[in-house]
Design an enzyme around this catalytic site. Structure first.
Site, short mmCIF file in Angstrom:
data_model
loop_
_atom_site.label_atom_id
_atom_site.label_comp_id
_atom_site.label_asym_id
_atom_site.label_seq_id
_atom_site.Cartn_x
_atom_site.Cartn_y
_atom_site.Cartn_z
N CYS B 87 8.94 -1.28 -4.09
CA CYS B 87 7.82 -2.08 -4.69
C CYS B 87 8.10 -3.10 -5.65
O CYS B 87 7.19 -4.01 -6.01
CB CYS B 87 6.70 -1.13 -4.92
N HIS B 335 -1.52 -4.48 -2.70
CA HIS B 335 -0.15 -4.24 -3.00
C HIS B 335 0.65 -4.56 -1.77
O HIS B 335 0.89 -3.54 -0.91
CB HIS B 335 0.00 -2.94 -3.51
#
Lengths: 391, 391
Positions: B87, B335
């Protein structure tokens, strides 16, 4: 950029092959430990690491694969960055390691390549490799890697004449070299007839023209010149690492024109202050035999259409004028995609240090490695050229 | 390393969300075009590019994703390197772009983050996300990301008392901010009760404590200081980009101890010559609300165990002492894992230029972004901290 020199102080490579029951952390850790040992360094000397890997997370092995492998050898709490550029992933990792030292920011940086391609379902592995192309557009057209190599071979033959026998001889040469490489994946004693009668994959590419899918890892420890000279007797200097994507030659089917290789290698030669005639040993990306032949031309070892003559004259043999793929190349050493680039560096370092055993090229002091990756038509992916030298 | 300054000259971001029927090349190209336009540059000004992406190849979209997206906008024939760190992938791409300019090697470098997570089978997307952990070891233990956030929240509560209401208030704040962000994925008007009554995911993490899976892209053009000053009126200077993996705190279940954030942020503060009190605006990695709260402490915005007080006092609100996640954060903006890091940079650049519209933080001149990625137990993955400033 400062002009600080950068050298490889130690390399390590796991066996390449079907490493059954072994995780990436197992054989990855082995390559790193060997490289540290060869460098005379403890794991805490590593200040930063770049890791080439294509598909570990996708194949449910482990994510953040660099962190996972390096944890095995006690390398934690530092910047670890995975770099991916298809089959050139670990050369790109090596390039970042090189630039990080050259900029003066670090003294000792690790470059690692690691890949496990066997022991996962074949369809998953194939899917992930086809993922190096454009899977939505090229995939349905049947543009697999070997399919494109077949098209290139046909376009080449159309222009320059039939080279099927020379392609077979490239496979024979690389398998012969690989017999002298104990870490190679395929130890095969084959002759021209074996290659020409092997199963057709993508006409005219036959099974023995193509590299295998392998597991394996390779590691190199790079250091600032002055640090390298304190650490080891024979630092191997990094004189150039160049990389570029292609220009996507839309509609241009002249596959023979290795514009990308030419552009990248000319830049690398300039950076290193040498020309192709200065090379003593070369490793190229022979995912298929036609690839090796076209790289001869792209790198300026032969002019366009003359690559096959290097084979006929024996120039590229282990005892020839300019030995190519003494390691056995992708063809015999194997092709764990994310590890291949640093494995080429390992071979050059061993050659330039005189440590290559039965496949040693006599008196080699300047070596070049060429590593390709990614998309297919028009050379849209990446080509990299690395020049190393002993002094 | 030379001390040359580096600045962001232009940023671009696609809408985040379920971008149905759009390929990574579509919305990736859009982000790059916007960044070029904001920079006053043509595509041929880009000398090198780094691209953060986690799973494009694995999900059969396209391989060598950077090359594919950049081809859309005419950026070909240059080094393009994909960087992956779960991420935090695109912050790591931004970091490489920054260092490449800072070393003096390039004048103008692009950092791109791009990810498509919807429109692929959910099990494939989930598998690829779980691939950011150790899928062989942690996976079978149920160590999903939200599972670990749940454990952290419980460990935190065990030590410092119940903070469930403050966690809900973080979700409310971020969704409120996201309502003022037209590019955010989730435009939800929620209150504390909505969060506390939403579906339980991993006790005490509820659905409205967790970020969505999104599609999206974000791009930033970085330039050498002198070049930046010629190009745009308001260059935003990059004062620090730090990254590190963790130390794998084997057997240490004190999840509350954000050692990694602390180590990385202290280094970034030193590099930038500031302390946490100097910050005007902050973006943090709120994949779950407990993450945001613990980042307050790791970054030194609050002392250990005191993060919740920032929420209670309203300090982190848009009009508070130190606004956190004015963009809406991962919680509301969304996200798309490989794009989040550069999206944080986009938000800070807009804030520091006074271009953030209804979510503008008054008079912001120094901003920080914190982005986390990868493995789970003991913070083995990566944390990154970026400091930007307007002058």
């Amino acid at each position: 950029m400062t002009d600080g020199e950068v050298a490889v102080v130690g390399v390590g490579q796991s066996d390449f092959g079907e490493l059954e029951g072994q995780r990436v952390t197992d054989f990855g850790g082995r390559a790193v430990r060997e490289a540290l040992l060869a460098s005379g360094l403890d794991s805490d000397a590593i200040e930063e690491a770049y890791v080439g890997n294509v598909a570990s997370a996708a194949q449910r092995q482990t994510g953040v694969v660099g962190q996972a492998v390096l944890r095995e050898v006690g390398v934690t709490g530092l910047p670890i960055t995975r770099v991916e550029n298809a089959c050139a992933s670990s050369t790109c990792a090596f390039r970042e390691a090189y630039r990080t030292i050259r900029s003066g920011e670090r003294d000792v940086v690790l470059a690692l390549g690691v890949e496990k391609m066997t022991g996962v379902p074949t369809d998953v592995a194939l899917r992930d490799m086809s993922g190096a192309s454009d899977a939505e557009v090229e995939g349905p057209m049947g543009m697999t890697f070997m399919g494109v190599y077949g098209m290139r071979a046909n376009a080449y033959a159309d222009r320059f004449g039939d080279v099927r026998e020379e392609l077979a001889d490239i496979a024979v040469k690389n398998h012969s070299n690989g017999l002298a490489n104990p870490r190679a994946h395929l130890h095969l004693d084959v002759d021209r007839e074996d290659v020409l009668s092997s199963r057709m994959i993508a006409d005219p590419i036959r099974l023995l023209d193509a590299c295998p899918m392998s597991d394996g890892a390779a590691a190199a420890v790079l250091a600032r010149g002055e640090v390298a000279e304190r650490l080891v007797d024979q630092p191997v200097y990094v004189d150039a690492v160049e990389a570029s994507s292609g220009h996507y030659l839309d509609g241009d089917l002249e596959y023979w024109r290795e514009e990308l290789d030419e552009r990248v290698s000319r830049r690398a030669y300039r950076e290193a202050g040498i020309g192709p005639d200065d090379l003593d040993v070369v490793e190229v990306h022979d995912a298929a035999t036609i690839g090796e032949l076209m790289h001869y031309e792209g790198l300026g070892l032969a002019s366009h259409g003359e690559g096959a003559s290097l084979v006929r004259k024996g120039d590229v043999m282990l005892d020839g004028r300019i030995p190519v793929n003494p390691s056995g190349g992708l063809k015999s050493r194997g092709h764990p995609v994310g590890a291949t680039g640093v494995a080429q560096v390992c071979e050059l370092v061993w050659q330039l240090r005189g440590e290559a055993g039965k496949r040693q090229v006599d008196g080699a002091s300047i070596g070049l490695a060429q590593n390709s990756g990614g998309a297919l038509l028009g050379e849209g992916g990446v080509s990299t050229v690395t020049v190393l030298s002993a002094r």
